[in-house]
Design a protein around this motif. Structure first.
Motif, PDB file in Angstrom:
ATOM      1  N   ILE A  90       0.846  -1.198   0.000  1.00  8.08           N
ATOM      2  CA  ILE A  90       0.000   0.000   0.000  1.00  8.08           C
ATOM      3  C   ILE A  90       0.879   1.244   0.000  1.00  8.08           C
ATOM      4  N   ASN A  91       0.537   2.193  -0.877  1.00  7.82           N
ATOM      5  CA  ASN A  91       1.179   3.505  -0.869  1.00  7.82           C
ATOM      6  C   ASN A  91       0.220   4.513  -0.252  1.00  7.82           C
ATOM      7  N   ILE A  92       0.769   5.359   0.602  1.00 15.37           N
ATOM      8  CA  ILE A  92      -0.019   6.289   1.407  1.00 15.37           C
ATOM      9  C   ILE A  92       0.391   7.724   1.093  1.00 15.37           C
ATOM     10  N   GLU A  93      -0.579   8.617   1.125  1.00 15.56           N
ATOM     11  CA  GLU A  93      -0.298  10.053   1.088  1.00 15.56           C
ATOM     12  C   GLU A  93      -0.396  10.561   2.513  1.00 15.56           C
ATOM     13  N   ASP A  97       0.563   6.462  10.153  1.00  9.90           N
ATOM     14  CA  ASP A  97      -0.011   5.919  11.384  1.00  9.90           C
ATOM     15  C   ASP A  97      -1.521   5.718  11.350  1.00  9.90           C
ATOM     16  N   PRO A  98      -2.322   6.686  10.913  1.00  3.31           N
ATOM     17  CA  PRO A  98      -3.772   6.445  10.922  1.00  3.31           C
ATOM     18  C   PRO A  98      -4.190   5.278  10.034  1.00  3.31           C
ATOM     19  N   VAL A  99      -3.539   5.125   8.903  1.00  2.00           N
ATOM     20  CA  VAL A  99      -3.875   4.021   8.009  1.00  2.00           C
ATOM     21  C   VAL A  99      -3.430   2.703   8.639  1.00  2.00           C
ATOM     22  N   ALA A 100      -2.222   2.677   9.190  1.00  2.00           N
ATOM     23  CA  ALA A 100      -1.724   1.466   9.843  1.00  2.00           C
ATOM     24  C   ALA A 100      -2.631   1.062  11.006  1.00  2.00           C
ATOM     25  N   GLU A 101      -3.117   2.031  11.764  1.00  2.00           N
ATOM     26  CA  GLU A 101      -4.019   1.735  12.880  1.00  2.00           C
ATOM     27  C   GLU A 101      -5.349   1.168  12.373  1.00  2.00           C
ATOM     28  N   ALA A 102      -5.891   1.763  11.319  1.00  2.00           N
ATOM     29  CA  ALA A 102      -7.163   1.276  10.757  1.00  2.00           C
ATOM     30  C   ALA A 102      -7.009  -0.151  10.223  1.00  2.00           C
ATOM     31  N   LEU A 121       3.367   0.557   3.301  1.00  2.00           N
ATOM     32  CA  LEU A 121       2.878  -0.480   4.202  1.00  2.00           C
ATOM     33  C   LEU A 121       2.786  -1.793   3.446  1.00  2.00           C
ATOM     34  N   MET A 122       3.045  -2.892   4.141  1.00  2.00           N
ATOM     35  CA  MET A 122       2.781  -4.225   3.631  1.00  2.00           C
ATOM     36  C   MET A 122       1.828  -4.874   4.623  1.00  2.00           C
ATOM     37  N   VAL A 123       0.762  -5.477   4.085  1.00  2.00           N
ATOM     38  CA  VAL A 123      -0.278  -6.068   4.924  1.00  2.00           C
ATOM     39  C   VAL A 123      -0.546  -7.485   4.443  1.00  2.00           C
ATOM     40  N   GLU A 124      -0.485  -8.432   5.379  1.00  3.92           N
ATOM     41  CA  GLU A 124      -0.869  -9.799   5.043  1.00  3.92           C
ATOM     42  C   GLU A 124      -2.337  -9.968   5.406  1.00  3.92           C
ATOM     43  N   ILE A 125      -3.114 -10.460   4.425  1.00  4.63           N
ATOM     44  CA  ILE A 125      -4.560 -10.606   4.590  1.00  4.63           C
ATOM     45  C   ILE A 125      -4.931 -12.078   4.462  1.00  4.63           C
ATOM     46  N   VAL A 126      -5.810 -12.535   5.346  1.00 10.00           N
ATOM     47  CA  VAL A 126      -6.323 -13.901   5.296  1.00 10.00           C
ATOM     48  C   VAL A 126      -7.841 -13.812   5.216  1.00 10.00           C
ATOM     49  N   CYS A 127      -8.415 -14.402   4.155  1.00 18.65           N
ATOM     50  CA  CYS A 127      -9.851 -14.297   3.890  1.00 18.65           C
ATOM     51  C   CYS A 127     -10.459 -15.669   3.598  1.00 18.65           C
ATOM     52  N   GLY A 146      -6.156   8.584   2.794  1.00 21.58           N
ATOM     53  CA  GLY A 146      -4.704   8.553   2.684  1.00 21.58           C
ATOM     54  C   GLY A 146      -4.178   7.431   1.801  1.00 21.58           C
ATOM     55  N   VAL A 147      -4.988   6.405   1.521  1.00 15.95           N
ATOM     56  CA  VAL A 147      -4.527   5.313   0.661  1.00 15.95           C
ATOM     57  C   VAL A 147      -4.495   5.807  -0.777  1.00 15.95           C
ATOM     58  N   ARG A 148      -3.305   5.806  -1.372  1.00 18.81           N
ATOM     59  CA  ARG A 148      -3.125   6.269  -2.745  1.00 18.81           C
ATOM     60  C   ARG A 148      -3.227   5.118  -3.739  1.00 18.81           C
TER      61      ARG A 148
END
Length: 168
Positions: A90-93, A97-102, A121-127, A146-148
């Motif tokens: 994920i690229n952020i503008e 911190d707020p995006v990472a917290e969410a 940010l790198m996020v591992e997702i399990v669905c 903020g997510v670009r």
């Protein structure tokens, strides 16, 4: 394999002066014993590391309290109905911190890591399945302020995952 019902592990576990807690050789040996078998009795651990059962119990509690380790049940996501895993860059503008917290608050996000490089940010997702993954990325992650941009890396087959790195 992923943790089921686990409090999040964070690198923010620090002692009073802002540095990570010190872990001595005996504590590392205790951690190794628990990594081999998380249900190993304290008396058996004590015998292996040269401490009494009570001393092992105190050290384990201190390691837990300091956030150095967790004792958890690790599940294979496929066996509990979670058939789709992905890593999302994920690229952020602006402020990360707020995006990472969410993201950290989302049950689907197993790991949220701030990085240097191509992604913020790198996020591992399990669905449960592809529809669940699409809904998580498209309706919940991409809509966060903020997510670009995002880039998804869907897991085809997991070849190795270990939790033994804590004692090298």
């Amino acid at each position: 394999m992923h943790s089921g019902s686990v409090a999040s592990r964070s690198a923010d576990s620090r002692n009073g002066n802002g540095s990570p807690p010190a872990v001595d050789a005996v504590s590392l040996a205790i951690i190794e014993q628990l990594q081999e078998d998380g249900r190993r009795p304290y008396a058996a651990i004590g015998k292996a590391v040269g401490l009494s059962e009570a001393a092992v119990r105190q050290r384990v509690q201190k390691l837990l309290d300091q956030g150095v380790m967790q004792i958890v049940a690790v599940t294979d996501p496929l066996t509990v109905g979670l058939r789709r895993q992905a890593m999302v860059g994920i690229n952020i503008e602006g402020d990360l911190d707020p995006v990472a917290e969410a993201l950290s608050a989302m049950a689907e996000c197993e790991y949220v890591v701030m990085t240097a490089g191509s992604f913020d940010l790198m996020v591992e997702i399990v669905c449960e399945d592809d529809d669940h993954l699409l809904e998580t990325i498209n309706k919940r992650i991409r809509t966060l302020p903020g997510v670009r941009s995002t880039e998804s890396f869907v897991y085809l087959k997991l070849k190795k995952q270990t939790y033994m790195w804590g004692t090298r």
